[in-house]
Scaffold this motif. Structure first.
Motif, PDB file in Angstrom:
ATOM      1  N   LEU A  12      -5.033  26.103 -12.216  1.00  0.00           N
ATOM      2  CA  LEU A  12      -6.143  26.351 -11.290  1.00  0.00           C
ATOM      3  C   LEU A  12      -6.853  25.043 -10.947  1.00  0.00           C
ATOM      4  N   HIS A  13      -7.358  24.966  -9.741  1.00  0.00           N
ATOM      5  CA  HIS A  13      -7.930  23.706  -9.260  1.00  0.00           C
ATOM      6  C   HIS A  13      -9.416  23.578  -9.576  1.00  0.00           C
ATOM      7  N   SER A  14      -9.783  23.736 -10.841  1.00  0.00           N
ATOM      8  CA  SER A  14     -11.207  23.674 -11.178  1.00  0.00           C
ATOM      9  C   SER A  14     -11.679  22.260 -11.528  1.00  0.00           C
ATOM     10  N   TYR A  15     -10.772  21.309 -11.542  1.00  0.00           N
ATOM     11  CA  TYR A  15     -11.156  19.910 -11.803  1.00  0.00           C
ATOM     12  C   TYR A  15     -10.695  19.008 -10.668  1.00  0.00           C
ATOM     13  N   ALA A  16     -11.526  17.996 -10.368  1.00  0.00           N
ATOM     14  CA  ALA A  16     -11.094  16.959  -9.423  1.00  0.00           C
ATOM     15  C   ALA A  16     -10.363  15.900 -10.252  1.00  0.00           C
ATOM     16  N   ARG A  17      -9.087  16.143 -10.495  1.00  0.00           N
ATOM     17  CA  ARG A  17      -8.331  15.281 -11.410  1.00  0.00           C
ATOM     18  C   ARG A  17      -7.929  13.950 -10.787  1.00  0.00           C
ATOM     19  N   ASN A  18      -7.814  12.940 -11.675  1.00  0.00           N
ATOM     20  CA  ASN A  18      -7.142  11.696 -11.322  1.00  0.00           C
ATOM     21  C   ASN A  18      -5.710  11.858 -11.775  1.00  0.00           C
ATOM     22  N   TYR A  19      -4.773  11.544 -10.877  1.00  0.00           N
ATOM     23  CA  TYR A  19      -3.384  11.734 -11.283  1.00  0.00           C
ATOM     24  C   TYR A  19      -2.799  10.490 -11.934  1.00  0.00           C
ATOM     25  N   VAL A  20      -3.176  10.316 -13.198  1.00  0.00           N
ATOM     26  CA  VAL A  20      -2.644   9.240 -14.026  1.00  0.00           C
ATOM     27  C   VAL A  20      -2.062   9.932 -15.250  1.00  0.00           C
ATOM     28  N   ASN A  21      -0.926   9.469 -15.709  1.00  0.00           N
ATOM     29  CA  ASN A  21      -0.257  10.122 -16.841  1.00  0.00           C
ATOM     30  C   ASN A  21      -0.332   9.219 -18.076  1.00  0.00           C
ATOM     31  N   PHE A  22      -1.361   9.425 -18.890  1.00  0.00           N
ATOM     32  CA  PHE A  22      -1.527   8.620 -20.101  1.00  0.00           C
ATOM     33  C   PHE A  22      -0.509   9.048 -21.155  1.00  0.00           C
ATOM     34  N   LYS A  23       0.095   8.059 -21.784  1.00  0.00           N
ATOM     35  CA  LYS A  23       1.130   8.356 -22.765  1.00  0.00           C
ATOM     36  C   LYS A  23       0.662   8.142 -24.199  1.00  0.00           C
ATOM     37  N   TYR A  24      -0.112   7.111 -24.423  1.00  0.00           N
ATOM     38  CA  TYR A  24      -0.642   6.890 -25.770  1.00  0.00           C
ATOM     39  C   TYR A  24      -1.889   6.026 -25.691  1.00  0.00           C
ATOM     40  N   GLY A  25      -2.593   5.960 -26.817  1.00  0.00           N
ATOM     41  CA  GLY A  25      -3.807   5.173 -26.852  1.00  0.00           C
ATOM     42  C   GLY A  25      -3.980   4.489 -28.185  1.00  0.00           C
ATOM     43  N   ASN A  26      -4.856   3.491 -28.191  1.00  0.00           N
ATOM     44  CA  ASN A  26      -5.176   2.773 -29.420  1.00  0.00           C
ATOM     45  C   ASN A  26      -6.655   2.429 -29.367  1.00  0.00           C
ATOM     46  N   ASN A  27      -7.429   3.138 -30.130  1.00  0.00           N
ATOM     47  CA  ASN A  27      -8.899   3.019 -30.136  1.00  0.00           C
ATOM     48  C   ASN A  27      -9.451   3.190 -28.719  1.00  0.00           C
ATOM     49  N   ALA A  28     -10.019   2.148 -28.089  1.00  0.00           N
ATOM     50  CA  ALA A  28     -10.578   2.333 -26.744  1.00  0.00           C
ATOM     51  C   ALA A  28      -9.584   1.978 -25.646  1.00  0.00           C
ATOM     52  N   LYS A  29      -8.322   1.802 -26.015  1.00  0.00           N
ATOM     53  CA  LYS A  29      -7.328   1.471 -24.993  1.00  0.00           C
ATOM     54  C   LYS A  29      -6.393   2.648 -24.744  1.00  0.00           C
ATOM     55  N   LEU A  30      -6.069   2.850 -23.464  1.00  0.00           N
ATOM     56  CA  LEU A  30      -5.121   3.896 -23.084  1.00  0.00           C
ATOM     57  C   LEU A  30      -4.008   3.260 -22.256  1.00  0.00           C
ATOM     58  N   TYR A  31      -2.800   3.798 -22.367  1.00  0.00           N
ATOM     59  CA  TYR A  31      -1.664   3.263 -21.613  1.00  0.00           C
ATOM     60  C   TYR A  31      -1.006   4.393 -20.846  1.00  0.00           C
ATOM     61  N   ASP A  32      -0.739   4.147 -19.555  1.00  0.00           N
ATOM     62  CA  ASP A  32      -0.097   5.193 -18.756  1.00  0.00           C
ATOM     63  C   ASP A  32       1.415   5.031 -18.776  1.00  0.00           C
ATOM     64  N   GLU A  33       2.085   5.886 -18.042  1.00  0.00           N
ATOM     65  CA  GLU A  33       3.562   5.907 -18.093  1.00  0.00           C
ATOM     66  C   GLU A  33       4.210   4.627 -17.569  1.00  0.00           C
ATOM     67  N   ASP A  34       3.431   3.842 -16.797  1.00  0.00           N
ATOM     68  CA  ASP A  34       3.982   2.564 -16.318  1.00  0.00           C
ATOM     69  C   ASP A  34       3.592   1.401 -17.226  1.00  0.00           C
ATOM     70  N   GLY A  35       2.944   1.731 -18.356  1.00  0.00           N
ATOM     71  CA  GLY A  35       2.534   0.682 -19.287  1.00  0.00           C
ATOM     72  C   GLY A  35       1.220   0.020 -18.893  1.00  0.00           C
ATOM     73  N   GLN A  36       0.608   0.497 -17.833  1.00  0.00           N
ATOM     74  CA  GLN A  36      -0.697  -0.026 -17.388  1.00  0.00           C
ATOM     75  C   GLN A  36      -1.756   0.291 -18.445  1.00  0.00           C
ATOM     76  N   GLU A  37      -2.587  -0.707 -18.777  1.00  0.00           N
ATOM     77  CA  GLU A  37      -3.615  -0.519 -19.810  1.00  0.00           C
ATOM     78  C   GLU A  37      -4.986  -0.205 -19.190  1.00  0.00           C
TER      79      GLU A  37
END
Ligand SMILES: *Cc1c(COP(=O)(O)O)cnc(C)c1O
Length: 393
Positions: A12-37
């Protein structure tokens, strides 16, 4: 069908989502599927208090999952009793706990406690609860009605009766009548724009309510568990509420809500309950989160990082005074008040493009809720990216 299409098709479309696919994180860092931090100044809206990929928390969850995840509240739950004891000890309040699964649910329970108190205590049935405009208490029908933002009451009626909204704390006394049983407030309004209440006003309110035997409910769903630098914001404000609700940061991402109350015998068996609430998994997680954060606080790290974050925020508020009115909030519940809502949206968008996640809040505020365990290096990197985003505006 790619993931975005799948999400749009089946969720359902109840959120205005950002379409980024985070794969893992380390403390305050997140990494998406392209390795972008990305530097995460949102911690999943104040939830991931001990950071992403926290090994200690993951270890506790794994250990518990291999033994018992859930047995229901019909039996003793060891980590539930342990975490209740820790919460009481660290808060310094003489209270008992009830466990739920979310903030809204904790507030529902708090409202039920107040309503029951109003039924049985005194001759006139008392049921009215005063809350504040700009408040946010959750999304269930009752918590939504407790939320004093009229715009959120457009649909979904009829709502339960008995909620009264004050413009601010000073207006509360004039709204009290014979049917008033409680006042429910956030000490720092989160969703409402990172707006802290005045300490003296809150203390005077607490005193007045005590004299009138009206309950004071503090919604600490966002402010609780070291978010403000103290264990509870109620500790910081030096008040003794009758009921405190917790959720967001308590489980480090595992869903959990809690109600603390000094009305230790308000519920009899059958009055309230939850299938999932306080199960082995969530309370074991909470126990570990509290232990991690308590050590962090006692080592002086928390206060040091809060001060460091504050320095950056003040500097940015000053240097970019064309964009911002001021820095607001305290502890790790911070914001920059923007001069317009267009500016606010633009800043959040540009920040994302520059690899730093920040949140929207009311009153045109760009909100910062970093993991409580954020490091100096992560703060520096996030703030540099944020400045770069501001340069591009
Ligand atoms: C987030 C929030 C809630 C609602 O919590 P949910 O877990 O989303 O139900 C309630 N009160 C406050 C102050 C909050 O910040």
């Amino acid at each position: 069908m790619n993931l975005q299409e799948m999400d749009l098709e089946y969720v359902l479309h109840s959120y205005a989502r950002n379409y980024v696919n985070f794969k893992y994180g380390n403390n305050a860092k997140l990494y998406d599927e392209d390795g972008q931090e990305y530097i995460d100044f949102t911690s999943g809206i104040g939830v991931v208090s001990v950071g992403h990929g926290n090994k200690r928390l993951a270890g506790a969850i794994c250990d518990q999952a291999q033994k018992i995840i859930h047995i229901s509240n019909l039996y003793l739950i060891e980590p539930q009793a342990l975490v209740a004891k820790r919460l009481v000890e660290l808060s310094g309040y003489d209270m008992r706990l009830f466990f739920a699964n979310s903030g809204a649910e904790a507030n529902e329970g708090a409202i039920k406690i107040a309503r029951k108190y109003g039924e049985v205590d005194g001759e006139v049935k008392r049921y009215k609860i005063i809350t504040l405009k700009h408040s946010f208490h959750g999304r269930t029908i009752t918590a939504l009605k407790a939320t004093g933002q009229e715009a959120m009451h457009t649909y979904f009626g009829p709502f339960p009766d008995g909620f009264v909204y004050a413009d601010d704390i000073s207006q509360i006394p004039s709204l009290i009548d014979d049917h008033t049983v409680a006042v429910m407030i956030e000490l720092i309004q989160g969703e409402g724009g990172v707006e802290p209440q005045d300490k003296k006003k809150v203390q005077d309110l607490a005193k007045m309510l005590k004299e009138k035997d009206i309950l004071l409910i503090i919604d600490e769903v966002q402010t609780g568990i070291y978010r403000t630098g103290e264990f509870l914001a109620s500790n910081l404000y030096e008040i003794e509420p009758d009921i405190i609700t917790l959720a967001k940061g308590l489980g480090g991402g595992v869903p959990i809500g809690a109600i603390m109350t000094r009305l230790k015998d308000i519920f009899a068996p059958g009055d309230h309950g939850s299938t999932f609430g306080g199960n082995y998994l969530s309370t074991r997680a909470a126990l570990e989160v509290i232990a991690i954060l308590q050590e962090y606080k006692e080592a002086g790290r928390l206060n040091e990082m809060i001060a460091y974050f504050d320095k950056w925020l003040q500097k940015i508020a000053k240097e970019y005074s064309a964009l911002f009115e001021k820095a607001v909030g305290f502890g790790f519940m911070r914001g920059l008040r923007c001069k317009s809502s267009e500016m606010q949206s633009k800043i959040i968008e540009k920040s994302f493009e520059n690899g730093v996640l920040v949140l929207k809040a009311g009153r045109n505020t760009v909100r910062f809720l970093p993991p409580i365990t954020i490091t100096k290096e992560e703060i520096d990197e996030g703030m540099k990216r944020f400045e770069k985003a501001l340069e591009e505006i």
